[in-house]
Design an enzyme around this catalytic site. Structure first.
Site, short mmCIF file in Angstrom:
data_model
loop_
_atom_site.label_atom_id
_atom_site.label_comp_id
_atom_site.label_asym_id
_atom_site.label_seq_id
_atom_site.Cartn_x
_atom_site.Cartn_y
_atom_site.Cartn_z
N HIS A 76 -4.32 11.40 16.54
CA HIS A 76 -5.46 10.80 17.23
C HIS A 76 -5.46 9.30 17.00
O HIS A 76 -4.61 8.78 16.27
CB HIS A 76 -6.79 11.46 16.81
CG HIS A 76 -7.15 11.29 15.37
ND1 HIS A 76 -6.35 11.72 14.33
CD2 HIS A 76 -8.24 10.74 14.77
CE1 HIS A 76 -6.93 11.45 13.18
NE2 HIS A 76 -8.07 10.85 13.42
N HIS A 133 -7.55 7.10 15.64
CA HIS A 133 -8.21 6.40 14.53
C HIS A 133 -7.15 5.55 13.81
O HIS A 133 -5.99 5.94 13.70
CB HIS A 133 -8.85 7.39 13.56
CG HIS A 133 -10.16 7.93 14.06
ND1 HIS A 133 -10.75 9.07 13.54
CD2 HIS A 133 -11.00 7.47 15.03
CE1 HIS A 133 -11.89 9.28 14.18
NE2 HIS A 133 -12.07 8.34 15.08
N ASP A 174 -6.38 4.92 10.79
CA ASP A 174 -5.59 5.44 9.66
C ASP A 174 -4.44 6.35 10.10
O ASP A 174 -3.66 6.81 9.28
CB ASP A 174 -6.49 6.14 8.63
CG ASP A 174 -7.38 7.22 9.22
OD1 ASP A 174 -7.73 7.13 10.40
OD2 ASP A 174 -7.74 8.17 8.48
N HIS A 175 -4.33 6.57 11.43
CA HIS A 175 -3.24 7.42 11.96
C HIS A 175 -2.38 6.65 12.96
O HIS A 175 -1.33 7.13 13.36
CB HIS A 175 -3.83 8.66 12.64
CG HIS A 175 -4.62 9.50 11.70
ND1 HIS A 175 -4.14 10.65 11.13
CD2 HIS A 175 -5.86 9.29 11.16
CE1 HIS A 175 -5.06 11.15 10.31
NE2 HIS A 175 -6.11 10.34 10.31
N ASP A 200 -7.49 15.89 10.37
CA ASP A 200 -8.73 15.36 10.92
C ASP A 200 -9.41 16.36 11.86
O ASP A 200 -9.45 16.18 13.09
CB ASP A 200 -8.50 14.00 11.59
CG ASP A 200 -8.22 12.92 10.54
OD1 ASP A 200 -7.48 13.23 9.59
OD2 ASP A 200 -8.75 11.80 10.64
N HIS A 243 -4.39 13.82 3.29
CA HIS A 243 -5.53 13.11 3.87
C HIS A 243 -6.77 13.19 2.96
O HIS A 243 -7.83 13.67 3.35
CB HIS A 243 -5.86 13.65 5.28
CG HIS A 243 -6.69 12.72 6.12
ND1 HIS A 243 -8.04 12.60 5.96
CD2 HIS A 243 -6.37 11.85 7.11
CE1 HIS A 243 -8.51 11.71 6.82
NE2 HIS A 243 -7.51 11.24 7.53
ZN LIG Z 1 -7.96 10.18 9.28
ZN LIG Z 2 -9.87 10.58 12.16
#
Ligand SMILES: [Zn+2]
Ligand SMILES: [Zn+2]
Length: 305
Positions: free
Chosen positions: A61, A63, A65-66, A209, A268
């Site tokens: 996705h 976000h 952090d990815h 997530d 994560h």
């Molecule tokens: Zn994340």
């Molecule tokens: Zn996320």
């Protein structure tokens, strides 16, 4: 053999001792990356992963952090003198995000093929990865998020008795094993005429997530390796997990158990979770073969027998 490295096991923000979400897969010398949080290329460099042979990047996705590590990584791949196409698979919106990335990384010596919002199971038109079946599933997060599973097919063995029985000329035995039909003296020969029974491949699933929704166990069913987010160690944080669309250790372990996984790696972790090992019992109580992920963790998976 398939070699995997958990490049980062952190969620939300990079920590001094924890990189963000990313998994590296080395399959016969070709590389697949799943997620690319900020700092991923540093983590790759620390593990000598090599940049040139990355053929596929799967993004769960959008976000940061990815995703935010892609800008630097794509440039570095460009500097590695790669000229072959690279495929990026991602959720709805990935094309728009990539347009923004291309403003910052204008020149690259290779083409990027984007597959947005891929559904179901498919293989890429790529000679290196044609034996890898990729499956996707929709997860439940605060933005559209995809879970991935990879099935590395194992080619059947050559069956001499079958080849003789089917009157296949010896000169074609090796060529047919490579998977192509051949016509000789007006007779068509196909690979099935010289190959034995199907053999079990290796399944790797990556789910991060999300809440532990009911579709996940079927999607990850019989995984040899299941890598799953586990943002919170203790079930006391389930209300927080529900609020933020994440999971606890025991929720991840329950998925591994229901999906009949062989091995579970948790990843994560919340920045607030300083020592995830303190909570391992919450997972192993439900699913024994659980490992707490850590940056640089290496896993080797072999085909059976
Ligand atoms: Zn994340
Ligand atoms: Zn996320």
């Amino acid at each position: 053999m398939i070699d995997l490295i958990l490049l980062g096991c952190g969620g939300n923000m990079p920590m001094p001792n924890r990189f963000l979400s990313s998994l590296f897969i080395n399959y016969r010398g070709r590389k697949i990356l799943i997620d690319c949080g900020e700092g991923t290329q540093i983590s790759m460099k620390m593990k000598n992963c090599g940049f040139k042979n990355i053929d596929l990047i799967c993004i769960t996705h959008l976000h940061g952090d990815h995703f935010n590590g892609l800008i630097g990584l794509l440039s570095t791949i460009g500097n590695s003198s790669r000229t072959e196409d690279l495929t990026i698979i991602g959720p709805p919106g990935i094309t728009k995000h990539m347009d923004a990335v291309r403003v910052l990384v204008e020149y690259l010596p290779y083409n990027i093929n984007i597959i947005e919002n891929a559904q179901g199971s498919f293989s890429l038109h790529n000679d290196y990865l044609k034996d890898v079946e990729i499956s996707t599933t929709n997860l439940e997060h605060s933005t559209e998020c995809i879970g991935y599973s990879f099935y590395f097919k194992r080619r059947p063995k050559f069956d001499k008795a079958k080849a003789v029985l089917n009157n296949v000329p010896t000169i074609l035995w090796q060529k047919l094993q490579s998977g192509k039909n051949i016509i000789m003296n007006e007779v068509e020969y196909n690979p099935e005429m010289v190959l034995g029974n199907d053999r079990k491949g290796i399944k790797v699933s990556f789910i991060t997530d999300t809440r532990p929704i009911s579709s996940i166990p079927e999607f990850i069913k019989d995984s040899d390796l299941f890598i799953c987010e586990a943002m919170y160690g203790d079930d006391i944080d389930i209300p927080k997990a529900i609020r933020n669309n994440h999971m606890t250790f025991s929720e991840a372990a329950t998925l591994a158990k229901s999906g009949n996984s062989k091995k579970l790696i948790l990843t994560h972790f919340s920045p607030a979770l300083e020592n995830p090992n303190n909570y391992i019992d919450n997972a192993t109580r439900v699913f024994k073969n659980t490992i707490i992920g850590e940056d640089g963790l290496e896993i080797n998976l072999n085909f059976e027998d």
